[in-house]
Design a protein around this motif. Structure first.
Motif, short mmCIF file in Angstrom:
data_model
loop_
_atom_site.label_atom_id
_atom_site.label_comp_id
_atom_site.label_asym_id
_atom_site.label_seq_id
_atom_site.Cartn_x
_atom_site.Cartn_y
_atom_site.Cartn_z
N THR A 88 -86.14 -84.56 52.95
CA THR A 88 -86.16 -83.49 53.94
C THR A 88 -85.48 -82.28 53.32
OG1 THR A 88 -85.96 -85.16 55.67
CG2 THR A 88 -85.53 -82.91 56.32
N VAL A 89 -85.94 -81.08 53.64
CA VAL A 89 -85.45 -79.87 52.99
C VAL A 89 -84.64 -79.02 53.97
CG1 VAL A 89 -86.15 -77.78 51.77
CG2 VAL A 89 -87.46 -79.88 51.47
N ILE A 90 -83.44 -78.64 53.54
CA ILE A 90 -82.62 -77.68 54.27
C ILE A 90 -82.95 -76.31 53.69
CG2 ILE A 90 -80.28 -76.90 54.77
CD1 ILE A 90 -79.40 -79.86 54.31
N THR A 91 -83.35 -75.36 54.53
CA THR A 91 -83.72 -74.03 54.04
C THR A 91 -82.96 -72.96 54.81
OG1 THR A 91 -85.57 -73.87 55.59
CG2 THR A 91 -86.06 -74.77 53.40
N GLY A 92 -83.12 -71.72 54.36
CA GLY A 92 -82.55 -70.58 55.08
C GLY A 92 -81.13 -70.22 54.66
N LEU A 93 -80.60 -70.88 53.62
CA LEU A 93 -79.26 -70.56 53.16
C LEU A 93 -79.32 -69.47 52.10
CD1 LEU A 93 -77.90 -74.21 52.82
CD2 LEU A 93 -77.63 -72.65 54.75
N THR A 94 -78.29 -68.65 52.04
CA THR A 94 -78.21 -67.57 51.07
C THR A 94 -77.86 -68.12 49.70
OG1 THR A 94 -77.44 -66.10 52.81
CG2 THR A 94 -77.02 -65.40 50.56
N GLY A 95 -78.49 -67.57 48.66
CA GLY A 95 -78.20 -67.98 47.30
C GLY A 95 -76.71 -67.87 46.99
N GLY A 96 -76.16 -68.89 46.33
CA GLY A 96 -74.75 -68.91 45.99
C GLY A 96 -73.87 -69.55 47.06
N THR A 97 -74.43 -69.88 48.23
CA THR A 97 -73.66 -70.52 49.29
C THR A 97 -73.19 -71.90 48.83
OG1 THR A 97 -74.91 -69.40 51.02
CG2 THR A 97 -73.76 -71.41 51.67
N VAL A 150 -71.88 -75.45 50.10
CA VAL A 150 -71.87 -76.32 51.27
C VAL A 150 -70.96 -77.50 50.96
CG1 VAL A 150 -73.31 -77.79 52.73
CG2 VAL A 150 -74.21 -75.61 51.90
N ALA A 151 -70.00 -77.77 51.81
CA ALA A 151 -69.04 -78.85 51.59
C ALA A 151 -69.62 -80.20 52.04
CB ALA A 151 -67.76 -78.57 52.36
N ASP A 152 -69.07 -81.28 51.49
CA ASP A 152 -69.41 -82.62 51.97
C ASP A 152 -69.25 -82.65 53.49
OD1 ASP A 152 -69.62 -83.36 49.30
OD2 ASP A 152 -67.83 -84.61 49.29
N GLY A 153 -70.26 -83.15 54.20
CA GLY A 153 -70.16 -83.30 55.64
C GLY A 153 -70.54 -82.08 56.45
N ASP A 154 -70.82 -80.93 55.79
CA ASP A 154 -71.30 -79.77 56.55
C ASP A 154 -72.64 -80.09 57.19
OD1 ASP A 154 -69.09 -78.23 56.05
OD2 ASP A 154 -70.10 -76.84 54.69
N TYR A 155 -73.37 -81.02 56.59
CA TYR A 155 -74.62 -81.52 57.15
C TYR A 155 -74.52 -83.04 57.25
CZ TYR A 155 -76.67 -76.93 56.45
OH TYR A 155 -76.93 -75.59 56.50
N LYS A 156 -75.21 -83.59 58.22
CA LYS A 156 -75.26 -85.05 58.44
C LYS A 156 -76.72 -85.47 58.43
CE LYS A 156 -70.84 -85.20 59.93
NZ LYS A 156 -69.79 -85.95 59.32
N ILE A 157 -76.97 -86.71 58.04
CA ILE A 157 -78.33 -87.24 58.01
C ILE A 157 -78.37 -88.57 58.77
CG2 ILE A 157 -77.92 -88.38 55.79
CD1 ILE A 157 -80.90 -87.91 55.15
N GLU A 213 -76.74 -94.32 62.79
CA GLU A 213 -75.53 -93.50 62.71
C GLU A 213 -75.79 -92.34 61.75
OE1 GLU A 213 -71.77 -95.46 61.93
OE2 GLU A 213 -72.66 -97.34 62.61
N LYS A 214 -75.08 -91.27 61.95
CA LYS A 214 -75.17 -90.12 61.02
C LYS A 214 -74.17 -90.33 59.89
CE LYS A 214 -76.26 -86.87 64.73
NZ LYS A 214 -75.95 -87.60 65.97
N VAL A 215 -74.57 -89.95 58.68
CA VAL A 215 -73.66 -89.98 57.54
C VAL A 215 -73.65 -88.60 56.89
CG1 VAL A 215 -73.96 -92.46 57.14
CG2 VAL A 215 -75.42 -90.84 55.94
N ASP A 216 -72.57 -88.33 56.16
CA ASP A 216 -72.42 -87.03 55.50
C ASP A 216 -73.43 -86.82 54.39
OD1 ASP A 216 -70.22 -86.60 57.10
OD2 ASP A 216 -68.74 -86.88 55.50
N VAL A 217 -73.98 -85.61 54.33
CA VAL A 217 -74.77 -85.18 53.18
C VAL A 217 -73.75 -84.67 52.15
CG1 VAL A 217 -76.42 -83.46 52.35
CG2 VAL A 217 -76.78 -84.57 54.57
N PRO A 218 -73.87 -85.07 50.89
CA PRO A 218 -72.93 -84.57 49.88
C PRO A 218 -73.03 -83.06 49.73
CG PRO A 218 -74.26 -86.40 49.01
CD PRO A 218 -74.84 -86.02 50.34
N GLY A 219 -71.93 -82.43 49.35
CA GLY A 219 -71.89 -80.99 49.18
C GLY A 219 -72.79 -80.52 48.04
N PHE A 220 -73.15 -79.25 48.09
CA PHE A 220 -74.00 -78.65 47.07
C PHE A 220 -73.81 -77.14 47.10
CE2 PHE A 220 -76.43 -79.09 50.97
CZ PHE A 220 -77.04 -77.85 51.13
N THR A 221 -74.25 -76.48 46.03
CA THR A 221 -74.25 -75.02 45.98
C THR A 221 -75.69 -74.56 45.83
OG1 THR A 221 -72.07 -74.96 44.97
CG2 THR A 221 -73.42 -72.98 44.74
N VAL A 222 -76.10 -73.65 46.71
CA VAL A 222 -77.46 -73.12 46.70
C VAL A 222 -77.65 -72.27 45.44
CG1 VAL A 222 -79.15 -71.71 47.95
CG2 VAL A 222 -77.49 -73.12 49.21
#
Length: 92
Positions: free
Chosen positions: A29-38, A40-47, A59-68
Motif C-alpha cells: 500500500t502506498v502513502i502519498t502526499g508527503l513533502t520531499g524531505g519529510t 516520518v517517525a516510527d509509529g506515525d503511521y499504523k498498519i 490489531e494495528k502495528v507501527d509502520v517503521p519510520g522513513f524519510t521521503v
C-alpha cells in the motif's frame, strides 16, 4: 506466513484516521502526499489487515519510520549560448 489473498491492508495516521486502504490480496500500500524531505517517525503511521469477507480487522502495528525522497533543487543561473544549430544550455 498467513494467507493474505482475502485481506486488505489499511494504513492509519497516528491519530487513528484512515489514510489509505489497499486492494484485496495486494501486500503493498502506498502513502502519498508527503513533502520531499519529510521525516516520518516510527509509529506515525499504523498498519492492519482487514478480512474482505467478514470485515474483521487485525490489531494495528507501527509502520517503521522513513524519510521521503527529496527532488533536486531547481536549476539556477541558467545560461544559453547560441550555436549554429541551437544552443548550449547550462545551469547551476
Amino acid at each position: 506466513m498467513a494467507d493474505r489473498t482475502n485481506q486488505i491492508e489499511i494504513i492509519y495516521d497516528k491519530t487513528g484516521k484512515k489514510v489509505v486502504e489497499g486492494t484485496k490480496g495486494d501486500l503493498s500500500t502506498v502513502i502519498t502526499g508527503l513533502t520531499g524531505g519529510t521525516t516520518v517517525a516510527d509509529g506515525d503511521y499504523k498498519i492492519s489487515f482487514k478480512d474482505a469477507t467478514t470485515g474483521l480487522e487485525s490489531e494495528k502495528v507501527d509502520v517503521p519510520g522513513f524519510t521521503v525522497e527529496k527532488a533536486p533543487d531547481k536549476p539556477a543561473d541558467v545560461k544559453a549560448d547560441a550555436t549554429s544549430d541551437g544552443a548550449n544550455v547550462s545551469a547551476d
